[in-house]
Design a protein around this motif. Structure first.
Motif: not given
Length: 122
Positions: A80-83, A88-93, A104-106
């Motif tokens: 979960x952490x790796x995926x 990680x696309x800061x411009x896409x909420x 959170x799942x991790x």
């Protein structure tokens, strides 16, 4: 000493997390294109969607069955952490919401790894 609700709460947590992983496997079977696109966007082979689908399914079923809980929960947490990095696309909420959800799942998986099945802490 564990109270009478602890085992039920841990089992519920296992089932809720398992549903997420089984759902991820089913989603990939039904429509692999979005996952393949995320892989391709990161320069990875799209064929990796199939091992990811198998991993999701196995993790979900193992959590439901209570098999090797500590190991399975740790593997699910790392996965979960790796995926999360794919999202990680800061411009896409929307993608950032998925990024945070994966962390959170991790965290839930790590907590599950600590408590296992409680009695015997499998």
């Amino acid at each position: 000493m564990e109270n009478r609700w602890d085992a039920a709460l841990v089992a519920t947590a296992r089932m809720l997390i398992a549903v997420l992983f089984v759902g991820g496997a089913v989603q990939k079977v039904q429509d692999a294109a979005p996952a393949m696109a995320l892989l391709a966007d990161r320069g990875l082979p799209e064929v990796l969607v199939w091992p990811a689908m198998v991993f999701n399914g196995v993790i979900g079923v193992a959590l439901i069955a209570g098999w090797q809980l500590r190991t399975v929960a740790l593997a699910a947490g790392v996965y979960s952490a790796a995926t999360s990095l794919f999202h990680l696309q800061p411009d896409d909420p929307w993608q950032m919401t998925i990024f945070v959800k994966n962390w959170a799942i991790a965290g839930g998986c790590l907590a599950l790894a600590v408590c296992g099945g409680l009695r015997g802490r499998a």
